[in-house]
Design an enzyme around this catalytic site. Structure first.
Site, short mmCIF file in Angstrom:
data_model
loop_
_atom_site.label_atom_id
_atom_site.label_comp_id
_atom_site.label_asym_id
_atom_site.label_seq_id
_atom_site.Cartn_x
_atom_site.Cartn_y
_atom_site.Cartn_z
NE ARG A 94 -36.84 -3.36 -36.79
CZ ARG A 94 -36.58 -4.11 -35.70
NH1 ARG A 94 -36.93 -3.68 -34.50
NH2 ARG A 94 -35.99 -5.27 -35.81
NE ARG A 116 -30.03 5.71 -31.42
CZ ARG A 116 -29.23 6.46 -30.64
NH1 ARG A 116 -28.88 7.66 -31.01
NH2 ARG A 116 -28.76 5.98 -29.51
CD GLU A 121 -32.58 0.05 -34.31
OE1 GLU A 121 -32.45 -1.13 -33.90
OE2 GLU A 121 -33.03 0.34 -35.42
#
Lengths: 759, 465
Positions: free
Chosen positions: A309, A341, A711
């Site tokens: 990510r 997060r 997030e």
């Protein structure tokens, strides 16, 4: 209408009254036992001997378990079975559980756990990124996402910069520490856990007890904060409780003391990002090469998807025409870093924000100009470095609007004036955008279920697979149910997440909670409503399209009755008033090894302007003013969304400023308590804090066109870091090249370096 | 042998010989099943366990927020304890609770009972300094903004009707001055004599330090004396030469007493610990503990403070700076205790600076002060003392020597700044490196120079547009 409304958190009154029950608050039967782990004091060693005689002899101790006492699987890993519940012979970080104390009280268990005599055969311990790089300690091979021809583009670029930035990790510091308890149940087991992922707890407990999944029921009513830290880190406690409860046939409870919690559990991944960028005289990027060095800790946990990510957010809101993003996942003898997060996204964004800040310095331009020159086009077809078209970008309009409402240009000029006349205090300002991809990158996780009952008195019982950690998920999902039935939210009973009601759930993570569970709930409610409509149309002999549900009433042709009356009539007529709902995210597909596809259904956007002041004698600093404009689509609940934005921003700012994790060279975490690890406190919030929601629907068919919000606001805190960099830059001509976290010490050091007084 | 008597949410409680180091938090949660009060850190740093403790102070009932996780049951003797379960009589939410709901002040809700109790105590006292009131309550979800809004809204609401707490307190008859394992003296002479005979006893004032010995070091403490009932240690007296402060005066009370006397000292005390810590922690404890990172000793040394030590009926007064001999060692005889502190009158020109990673409720990287006397543009005397720089709070005598007798000039200051390295060899730790510590004490002398010349620079005083 119960949607698009600022309804208070469903547990608000219970929170302020102290009646909201958390895992440790449940009364347990008198024969309950309490557990504590005995922890490794060594970062990397074989266990030569473990003498537990003093532990067993300690007051209140009922039993002591080691790896040999575990009946089936000795594993609590969420990924590749590399994380033992109790060490079977070697330890890999300071804080790894070696044995398990079962005692009559929590305090007795903690006291006894310190009495073991362990002899270690020490091995070399890798603590830092450099330690791991020096010996090539990694999880697998490097990954690369690549688009265009970055090397050639870099060579032919009119201008180039290169550099590196260190980005520290972060402790979750959920106020409620990890906790679980287990109740034996006629050979089966019931577990209550403070977890974002009840289904995974179910699976790990089942494996540890040699039971099928249907013999384990896991319940979670709420968590006192999660932030990713309860996605996998609760496994150990739940499994320990289940094993003991099963063996002793007594209820077993475990909660970590705060210091133990911080020493045992994983944190946000620390990154080093090396970069090279090519650009033109306007600061428009022509090529970017990133290299991510990710400190994963001792076990894999979720490090691959986290590092992925980070790569997927290496572009943030900017079009990178020729890009290479390489990621190295480093194995060290420290806590196994985990979800937090943003899940790597914020670290990835820090890389490109640093690059653009550096370019602006190189060109002598306002960093905002450089940022704007590179934003994804509105309504465009530009591709990300992983070949996904960005069709929903609103960054350009959003940034322009925020710059205007925050008076950015005028304030920037005033700050320059202020700094020219202020020898000690310096101010800085920065605007940074956020584009955050929404969906689990592991495609199959993008599914959810719900279970809805309408009772014969018209009251509604709601259950879904998501977990409540404070974000207000239950409130939003209840708003959906209420909306479908035309009821007030108070008519919908929210119930604890329960693997026995909705099975095979995904973690409440990736900001997906409302998107997935809201849709599943809507499907379930609509199934019931459709049955009611069909029944009413037939019963009152009217056309189905004359039937409507609103404010607790149902209009059936010319007849108006209460929802309660309709439910009672339907029950009498043997209409099924219970339904399940299911949802799976459409359109997504992702080949992570190739770095190609559409991993996200859509993006959430936002931007923040932060103004800071620093003291160039001490490095002390404060945020003076913050302006945020954030995109939540068509907000289901503006108050809750605002709460996520404000809280996310402050948490993000804390990560990049005062929150500093410190280990000694033996791998002991020195910042293992709130006395040594400082999260923002009340006075650290900006004095002026303007938050506005972007007015627009999600282009995709999400739940009532809303967008995920858990997030995406977190990386808005990057604006604080860049504003600090801006403030320091008035100390000299060189580029600041600030590392994170920007503690007072780092700020002072960076300023003195610019002044030619390096120390 | 004895009992502890107090009010719990208005109800009289009598506990026969409780474990004297059982924390109030554990007792509430485990014995009373009042689980609204939460354990967040078990060391007094997060405030999730905050409760209100009320007692008569100078004839007035005063409500104070305290951390129940590091407070022991004997601390409750004669006081009124209120938990989150006890502030909405008749089921009607208290104004602070109502405001917290309406302003979306809770998300996960775990810190919320503690926040509510801090705001409750502040509401009872009419306090409006919300950021200070909440400095000891960490929240990880909200970013505090809605809590600040709730605090402001609640402050405008009147006090709800409560039972007559003062009368109920007066009805508590306290007879004994001991329970098993703990002495709870009320007479200072009795205590002084007892301590001579029990020199190895553990003295407990506010327990903000000793509490952690129990909750974190997991020690079994025996032979305890709780000093919080010794009214003779709680006196504050001004005379022509200065102010004398009893060792049992809490840091909150000290701050109130110093308002108008020393601007920087009062400001430092604002940032000392948190409201909860200052409400129980005493100045005597902070001095006697001898921690090299305690905030008050270096400031007090710079102010020329002295302390009175007492053993039995013998008293002696020494300069505070002479009290600290080496790491963990003070000039204190067995059976001797700190009885009072004396701060001499002086112009309000002492510069006291606390540098920490976070402004509020943080242990300092360095904390200390400058007291420089200037006559006819010449430095006639200087006292510079810092904590966090050595094994004890310590004066920078080489720096002082470089200042004394010199003209009050930029050149003198710049030259003196270089001398700190001769006085201090600080350590590197989680709060900062040795280089950083040395750099900031040097720079703080510069800050003091600027302040004395009317150009003070402080990020806390900056205002946004």
């Amino acid at each position: 209408m119960s949607i698009n409304k600022s309804i208070p958190h469903d547990s608000g009154i219970a929170h302020v009254s102290g009646t909201a029950r958390y895992t440790d608050d449940h009364p347990l039967p008198a024969n309950a036992v309490h557990l504590a782990f005995g922890l490794s004091q060594n970062a990397h060693a074989d266990l030569t001997s473990v003498d537990l005689s003093a532990v067993r002899a300690a007051a209140g101790v009922i039993a002591v378990l080691t790896a040999d006492d575990l009946p089936f699987e000795n594993d609590v890993s969420p990924s590749i079975h590399d994380e033992e519940l109790l060490s079977s012979g070697s330890v890999h970080y300071v804080g790894q559980p070696i044995f398990l104390v079962v005692a009559s009280t929590h305090l007795a268990a903690r006291k006894a756990a310190r009495l073991a005599k362990v002899i270690y055969a020490e091995k070399p311990a890798l603590i830092t990124i450099d330690d791991a790089l020096n010996v090539g300690s990694t999880f697998g091979n490097p990954m690369e996402f690549r688009n265009g021809d970055p090397e050639t583009a870099l060579k032919s670029a009119p201008r180039q910069i290169s550099g590196a930035i260190e980005i520290g990790g972060q402790e979750h510091f959920y106020l409620e520490g990890q906790a679980a308890f287990a109740l034996p149940d006629e050979g089966d087991i019931i577990v209550h856990s403070s977890t974002q992922h009840p289904t995974e707890i179910q699976h790990k407990v089942a494996a540890a007890l040699g039971l099928p999944y249907n013999a384990v029921r896991v319940e979670t009513r709420r968590m006192g904060g999660g932030f990713g830290g309860k996605e996998s880190q609760g496994n150990a406690l739940a499994v320990a409780c289940a094993v003991v409860a099963h063996q002793l046939q007594r209820p077993a409870k475990m909660r970590y003391d705060r210091d133990d919690d911080m020493i045992i559990t994983g944190k946000r991944h620390e990154f080093r990002i090396k970069y090279q960028a090519g650009f033109d005289d306007n600061g428009k990027l022509t090529a970017v090469v990133f290299e991510h060095f990710v400190r994963c800790g001792w076990a894999l946990d979720l490090s691959h998807p986290v590092a992925d990510r980070a790569m997927l957010h290496a572009d943030n809101a900017y079009y990178l025409p020729n890009a290479s993003i390489v990621s190295h996942r480093l194995r060290t003898n420290t806590q196994s870093n985990t979800a937090y997060r943003g899940f790597g996204g914020p670290q990835g964004m820090m890389g490109i924000e640093r690059v653009l800040d550096h370019i602006a310095h190189d060109l002598g331009l306002d960093p905002l100009k450089v940022r704007k020159a590179n934003l994804y086009q509105t309504g465009g077809k530009q591709e990300t470095p992983y070949y996904m078209e960005v069709t929903d970008s609103i960054s350009a309009e959003l940034v322009d609007k925020l710059a205007e409402t925050s008076d950015y240009v005028a304030r920037r000029a005033e700050i320059a004036q202020y700094n020219a006349n202020s020898p000690v205090l310096k101010r800085g300002i920065a605007l940074t955008p956020v584009k955050f991809g929404i969906s689990f990158t592991l495609t199959h996780l993008n599914q959810a279920g719900a279970l809805v009952h309408v009772y014969a008195d018209g009251s509604v019982h709601l259950n879904h697979g998501g977990t409540e950690m404070g974000q207000g998920l239950n409130t939003k999902v209840a708003q959906v149910a209420a909306h479908v039935f035309g009821l007030s939210v108070s008519a919908v009973k929210i119930t604890a997440t329960d693997t026995g009601k909705v099975p095979n759930t995904s973690a409440t993570a990736a900001s997906s909670g409302t998107d997935l569970n809201g849709m599943a709930c809507k499907a379930a409610c609509e199934t019931i409503r459709d049955r009611l409509v069909e029944f009413a149309a037939e019963h009152w002999n009217v056309a189905a399209d004359t039937i409507s549900f609103d404010t607790g009433k149902v209009r059936v042709g010319n007849t108006v009755l209460t929802f309660k009356e309709l439910a009672a009539e339907a029950y009498q007529s043997r209409i099924q008033l219970s339904a399940t709902g299911f949802y799976k995210t459409p359109k997504i597909q992702w080949d992570r090894m190739a770095g190609r596809g559409r991993p996200f259904l859509y993006f959430s956007y936002g931007a923040a302007v932060s103004e800071v002041v620093i003291d160039t004698l001490t490095g002390e600093n404060r945020i003076l003013r913050t302006d945020i404009l954030h995109d939540v689509g068509r907000s289901l609940n503006p108050a809750l969304d605002r709460g996520q934005i404000e809280g996310g921003y402050v948490q993000g700012a804390g990560w990049l400023t005062m929150e500093e994790l410190v280990w000694n060279d033996k791998g002991s975490l020195l910042s293992h308590a709130p006395s040594t690890y400082k999260i923002p406190s009340c006075s650290d919030t900006p004095e002026i804090f303007n938050v506005a929601l972007w007015d627009g629907d999600n282009f995709e068919h999400t739940i009532y066109r809303s967008k995920a919000v858990g997030e995406p606001p977190f990386p808005l805190g990057i604006s604080v870091f860049m504003a600090l960099s801006d403030a320091i830059s008035s100390c000299g001509k060189e580029y600041v090249a600030l590392d994170a976290p920007a503690t007072s010490e780092r700020i002072l050091r960076a300023g003195d370096k610019l002044r030619g007084d390096a120390w | 042998m004895g009992d502890i008597r107090f009010l719990l949410n208005g109800q009289p409680m009598v506990l026969e010989n409780p474990d004297p180091t059982l924390t109030v938090l554990d007792w509430l949660r485990e014995a009373k099943h009042l689980t609204g009060t939460k354990e967040g850190c078990n060391e007094g740093d997060c405030g999730a366990c905050s409760v209100s403790l009320a007692a008569m102070e100078d004839g007035r009932l005063v409500h104070r927020a305290v951390n129940s996780c590091i407070l022991f049951l004997p601390h409750l003797h004669g006081k009124s304890l209120t938990t989150v379960e006890g502030i909405s009589p008749n089921g009607k939410l208290h104004p602070v609770q109502q405001a917290m709901v309406e302003h979306h002040g809770s998300q996960c809700g775990f810190c919320t009972p503690g926040i509510v109790m801090s705001l409750y105590a502040a509401h009872r006292e009419g306090r409006q300094d919300h950021n200070d009131v909440l400095a000891g309550n960490l929240c990880r979800c909200t970013g505090y903004v809605p809590i600040q809004r709730a605090a402001e809204a609640a402050a405008k609401q009147p006090q709800p009707e409560f039972f007559d707490e003062a009368a109920a307190l007066q009805n508590l008859t306290l007879t004994n001055d001991a329970i098993d394992g703990a002495y709870l003296p009320t007479d200072l002479d009795d205590f002084a004599n007892w301590y001579v005979k029990n020199p190895n006893a553990t003295l407990i004032a506010g327990a903000t330090e000793v509490g952690l010995e129990v909750t974190k070091a997991l020690k079994d403490l025996t032979n305890l004396a709780f000093l919080n009932r010794l009214d003779a240690l709680k006196t504050i007296a001004n005379d022509d030469n200065g102010i004398r402060i009893g060792a049992g005066v809490t840091l909150s009370q000290l701050r109130s007493a110093m308002v108008g006397k020393h601007t920087d000292f009062v400001e430092m005390l604002r940032r000392f610990g948190s409201v909860q810590v200052r409400n129980t922690g005493t100045i005597g404890g902070n001095i006697a503990n001898g921690s090299p990172i305690a905030d008050s000793p270096p400031a007090l040394i710079a102010m020329g403070a002295s302390i009175t030590l007492r053993r039995g009926d013998k008293q002696r007064e020494i300069l505070l700076e002479d009290f600290y001999l080496s790491y963990g060692v003070q000039d204190r005889q067995p059976g001797e205790f700190v009885e009072s502190l004396f701060i001499p009158n002086q112009p309000d020109t002492v510069g006291i600076y606390k540098i920490s990673k976070r402004f509020d409720q943080d242990i300092s990287a360095v904390c200390g002060g400058f007291s420089i006397t200037i006559e006819n543009d010449k430095i006639t005397n200087s006292i510079i003392a810092f904590g966090g720089m050595a094994a004890t709070s310590k004066r920078a005598k080489t720096v002082e020597a470089a200042l004394n007798g010199q003209p009050w000039s930029e050149a003198t200051i710049k030259a003196a700044m270089q001398k700190f390295a001769d006085d201090f060899t600080p350590l590197s730790d989680v709060r900062g490196t040795a280089d950083y510590r040395l750099k900031i004490v040097q720079n703080l002398l510069w800050r003091y120079w600027l302040a004395r010349n009317g150009t003070s620079a402080n990020v806390l005083a900056e205002v946004a547009k």
